[in-house]
Every structure is written in C-alpha cells, then in structure tokens.
Design an enzyme around this catalytic site. Structure first.
Site, PDB file in Angstrom:
ATOM      1  N   ASP A  30     -24.633  61.194  68.042  1.00  0.00           N
ATOM      2  CA  ASP A  30     -24.269  62.647  68.206  1.00  0.00           C
ATOM      3  C   ASP A  30     -23.169  64.173  67.861  1.00  0.00           C
ATOM      4  OD1 ASP A  30     -26.447  62.202  69.491  1.00  0.00           O
ATOM      5  OD2 ASP A  30     -26.661  62.789  71.682  1.00  0.00           O
ATOM      6  N   GLN A  46     -19.853  61.442  69.339  1.00  0.00           N
ATOM      7  CA  GLN A  46     -20.645  59.785  69.476  1.00  0.00           C
ATOM      8  C   GLN A  46     -20.700  59.024  68.671  1.00  0.00           C
ATOM      9  OE1 GLN A  46     -22.427  59.428  73.159  1.00  0.00           O
ATOM     10  NE2 GLN A  46     -20.839  60.679  72.646  1.00  0.00           N
ATOM     11  N   ARG A 155     -27.202  64.689  81.523  1.00  0.00           N
ATOM     12  CA  ARG A 155     -27.249  64.246  80.461  1.00  0.00           C
ATOM     13  C   ARG A 155     -26.491  65.618  79.854  1.00  0.00           C
ATOM     14  NH1 ARG A 155     -30.318  60.475  79.525  1.00  0.00           N
ATOM     15  NH2 ARG A 155     -31.759  61.066  78.175  1.00  0.00           N
ATOM     16  N   GLU A 208     -32.745  65.897  75.887  1.00  0.00           N
ATOM     17  CA  GLU A 208     -31.388  66.056  75.531  1.00  0.00           C
ATOM     18  C   GLU A 208     -30.993  67.463  74.727  1.00  0.00           C
ATOM     19  OE1 GLU A 208     -31.179  61.568  74.888  1.00  0.00           O
ATOM     20  OE2 GLU A 208     -31.814  62.032  73.551  1.00  0.00           O
TER      21      GLU A 208
END
Length: 501
Positions: A30, A46, A155, A208
């Site tokens: 990500d 990430q 998250r 997400e």
C-alpha cells in the site's frame, strides 16, 4: 537483522516498470502518507526491508518534485517492539495544533496503525510519529497509541483537516464489520468518536484503506460533493481486491450518501490491479491526485519479478462529473507525464473495415502512451492489441452490443502466475457518445492502464510479456470503425538516464 544493501538494481530487470514507482528491492504494497510539503511529494509505502514477501511491515520512503522521478530515502518508520507499522496517512500540521513542532517549523505528522505481532494479543491501534526536517527523520509519539479501541481489526487511518469545523478528521476502517469510523481532534493527539458509515455498497470482503475528500462538480466553484473511497478484499468487480467509492455530504461528523447513488456499487477501477489507493494531502492549487498499489492479493506474492515485488499506478488527477446518476468520479493521468514524452506520432482518418488488422511501423514499444478518438460506425467490436509478439498479446477493446470496455490478458505473457490471473476478461460498462469513444492507454513493461471517455471508466492490469513483444495492432470486427485521431508517444524511463534520449 539488517537490510541487504549489497545489490544495486539497475532498473533494467525483466518486467521492471520504467515510469511507475517501484522500490529498489524487496516487498512493497500500500501507498502510505502521501503528502506535499515545501516543494516535495512524499511517497511512503508498506515495505519489508528484509525480503521479497510480505512481513516486517515498515514505511519505505521516496520523494519527488513531479510525482514521476523519485529519490529513494531510508526507511522512515520501522517495525519495533513487536509492533508493525501498518498503513496510514500523513499531514502537515501548519498551525502546530499538536505542539510537536513550532510556529516557524510546523511538524509533518504520520498517522498509522500499530499492528501487534503477538499472536496471543491480536490487536490494532492508531499511532502517530512526527518529523521536523521534512520527513528525513521521525520520532514516534511517546504517548502512543492515540486511539485504542482494543480491536483485532481496526486500521488504515486517513486524516484530513476539515476547514468548516477547524479540526482534524480521521476515517478508519472496521474491516470485518464493513464499516468506517469518523473521529475528530483539535490537535491530532486527542480523538473523539463522531459516527460510523456502513455496511453499504459491496461487502463481499473486508473493508480497508479508506480515503475522504471534497471535489467540485464539473469544476464549478460552490458546487461540490464529498467522496468516500473504501477498498474491498476479496469481492471486487474483477475478483480479489479492488476499490469502491460513495458520493455524498460530510459535515465534520457524519458522512451521508446521496440518495440517488444507492442503487449500485461505484467501482474505482474495473481491472484486477488497483488497490489501497490514497490521495496526496496538502497539494497546491487544490489539486486532488492519488495513486494505488498495482497488484491483487490473489497473486501478489507470486508475480514473476525480482529483486523487488510491488509497483504503484501512475498518479491520477481526480474530478467529479455530473451524470444522469448524479456526480461520478473520473481519473486522468497527471499532466506531469508529458515531461517524459519522446517523439510524437499522430495519425488521422484511419478507416478499419470488418476483419481488418492494421499495424503501423511507428506504433511499437514497451513503454508508451496512446490516445484515440474512435467512431464505431457499424462495427460490432473495435480494439488494439498491445505488447504483441509471436504468441503474446494484450487486447484492449470495446464491444458495441455489450456496451463494454474490456481488457483481455489471457495471452499477455506469463499467465500461469496464479489460477485467477488470466481466468477472466476484465470488463467495464461504457456507453458511446453518439457512437464515439475515447481511449487513453498507458503501457509499461509490466502493466496496462486504460482510461476511457476522459477517465470515466478505467481498467488497470499487470502483464508479464517478453521484452521482444513490442508490436501494436488495430482491429475491427463485424463492421467499419473510423479513428478520427490517434496520437502515440514512446515514454522515457524515469529511472535510467541512459534511456532518457
């Protein structure tokens, strides 16, 4: 364990993108913390500093002055004390509301999810870190976490400054509940729960990586809507991971979806490889630009590349256009892309008859942009085959009867990556405009991005052809098609100066 610094990638490995961001080596997923500050675009992401598979999540870091040519910097936020650094966002605290900087040197603040690696204590919370030297060094806040709801799945915080209420807003995902939560704060340190949104739209997988922003409708001042983007894995339109968006209003507390927008899911991209998209904060001129991880969790760990694994899409400028169904998102490649154009080839008044396949000597390459304005006339199908070789091709086309844009990568090269890699043809609904369609196609060494009808419909796919597969072929089926204009630009590498000429 220290990262392996022995290799010095030349950015010329097989399938290495030449105008898309990739890390020098190791795993990336990500995009995180996209922010503009003092003339620089910051891309955090990430990252596993120790290998080519997911793990040891930290924030990698690169900076650019044009969102294309990136300078790699050391890892910004490292996993430590049994807590991984999961996805999040970054802001410039201009008024120093946090007190973490000064009025003369306001801090850049990263807001991220802390993921506990202790299997006996599965939980995620929200944390911050700050930098006083334009992102070159970072200090984790001593009183972390700033939000702890004792949840296992909680998250991907996206933080924005809400001008009307003069406070910070955080939108964060409750993945297994198919919801997002909205929190507010005066200072980035103390957060208050305001509301929840969801379930809504597609709920076939976890939610997400939310994003939240306001856009003018048709570029008109004083008429705007809010866009809430939420990712989904699995259950996306093309299978596996993907993104959806909602259009509505936001008052600093609650997001309300437009009534007329409730009938169907609005997909951000109809391809297999567009996930975890995030927009830049603090951009000049009120621009809204985002980019995504160009991959799919179905096969992300087995794509045939090394010593790196993971790529980003080209940055895309966003807008809202009014349609019969209400305001809808459109995306176009950022104009900065023009900096890497090579020679321009333009053709006009190309007539293709039924069953005709046409090649032009000037049209070939492995990294290029091609734009076309096409009148379908009586053809049943029109398309272009890119990255074509003896046994390879990726087909981009339009089917009149189905009113669909499609991308077929079943013969695109290495397709036995995973059973789901080439099991379907990706398709997006697309109506003609008085028999006209426009196609804007970006092809790189291992990707295809198609922007149709000024970016109203998009399909993004990874492909893994041989380097020798560089031909382009136009075709028509079932009737005649007329290409009013076709413009083609080979694109320079943003990594290898030897390929700049």
């Amino acid at each position: 364990m220290e990262p392996d610094q022995s290799r010095s990638p030349a950015y010329s490995e097989p399938h290495r993108p030449q105008f898309h961001f990739t890390p020098p080596e190791n795993w990336m997923n990500d995009p995180n913390g996209l922010v503009y500050h003092e003339g620089e675009y910051h891309l955090f992401y990430q990252y596993n500093p120790y290998g080519e598979q997911w793990g040891h999540m930290s924030w990698g870091h690169a900076v650019s002055d044009d969102m294309l040519h990136w300078e790699h910097l050391p890892v910004a936020l490292e996993e430590e004390n049994g807590i991984m650094i999961f996805s999040g966002s970054a802001v410039v605290d201009r008024q120093n509301t946090s007190g973490l900087g000064t009025a003369d040197n306001p801090p850049m603040v990263a807001v991220y999810t802390g993921h506990y690696t202790d299997e006996d204590n599965p939980r995620q919370d929200q944390r911050i870190a700050y930098s006083l030297d334009n992102g070159r060094s970072w200090t984790k806040y001593t009183a972390n976490p700033v939000i702890d709801e004792a949840m296992e799945n909680f998250r991907d915080p996206k933080v924005i400054w809400h001008t009307e209420t003069e406070r910070w807003i955080m939108v964060v995902a409750l993945p297994t509940r198919h919801k997002v939560r909205f929190y507010s704060s005066p200072n980035l340190l103390d957060w208050k729960l305001e509301s929840e949104f969801g379930p809504a739209g597609a709920t076939g997988g976890v939610w997400e990586c939310p994003d939240l922003f306001e856009l003018p409708v048709d570029g008109r001042e004083g008429e705007s809507r809010w866009v809430l983007q939420v990712d989904l894995n699995p259950g996306s339109v093309a299978g596996g991971s993907g993104g959806q968006y909602f259009v509505g209003s936001f008052d600093g507390k609650t997001f309300s979806r437009d009534e007329h927008a409730r009938e169907r899911t609005n997909w951000v991209d109809y391809g297999k490889d567009f996930y975890a998209v995030q927009s830049f904060s603090n951009m000049p001129d009120n621009r809204r630009v985002w980019l995504a991880w160009m991959n799919n969790w179905q096969y992300a760990g087995v794509i045939p590349v090394k010593p790196w694994r993971g790529a980003m899409t080209v940055p895309r400028e966003l807008g809202l256009a009014m349609t019969e169904q209400g305001p809808r998102l459109y995306q176009q490649p950022v104009p900065e892309l023009q900096q890497i154009y090579k020679e321009r080839h333009q053709m006009e008044d190309i007539q293709l008859t039924a069953g005709e396949d046409v090649r032009h000597d000037q049209l070939r390459g492995t990294a290029f942009r091609m734009k076309m304005t096409v009148r379908m006339e009586d053809a049943k199908q029109f398309g272009v085959r890119v990255r074509k070789g003896e046994s390879e091709e990726t087909v981009i086309g339009y089917d009149v009867a189905q009113e669909q844009l499609f991308v077929d990568r079943k013969k695109s090269g290495e397709v036995k990556v995973h059973e789901s890699f080439a099991d379907t043809v990706q398709a997006a609904p697309l109506e003609t405009d008085n028999q006209y369609i426009t196609l804007d196609i970006l092809v790189d060494h291992s990707s295809v991005e198609v922007f149709a009808n000024e970016g109203r419909r998009l399909i993004t796919n990874r492909i893994f052809p041989r380097a020798a597969s560089d031909r382009i072929e136009l075709f028509s089926r079932g009737g005649t098609v007329h290409i009013d204009t076709l413009t083609f630009w080979p694109l320079k590498s943003v990594w290898n100066t030897a390929q700049q000429q």
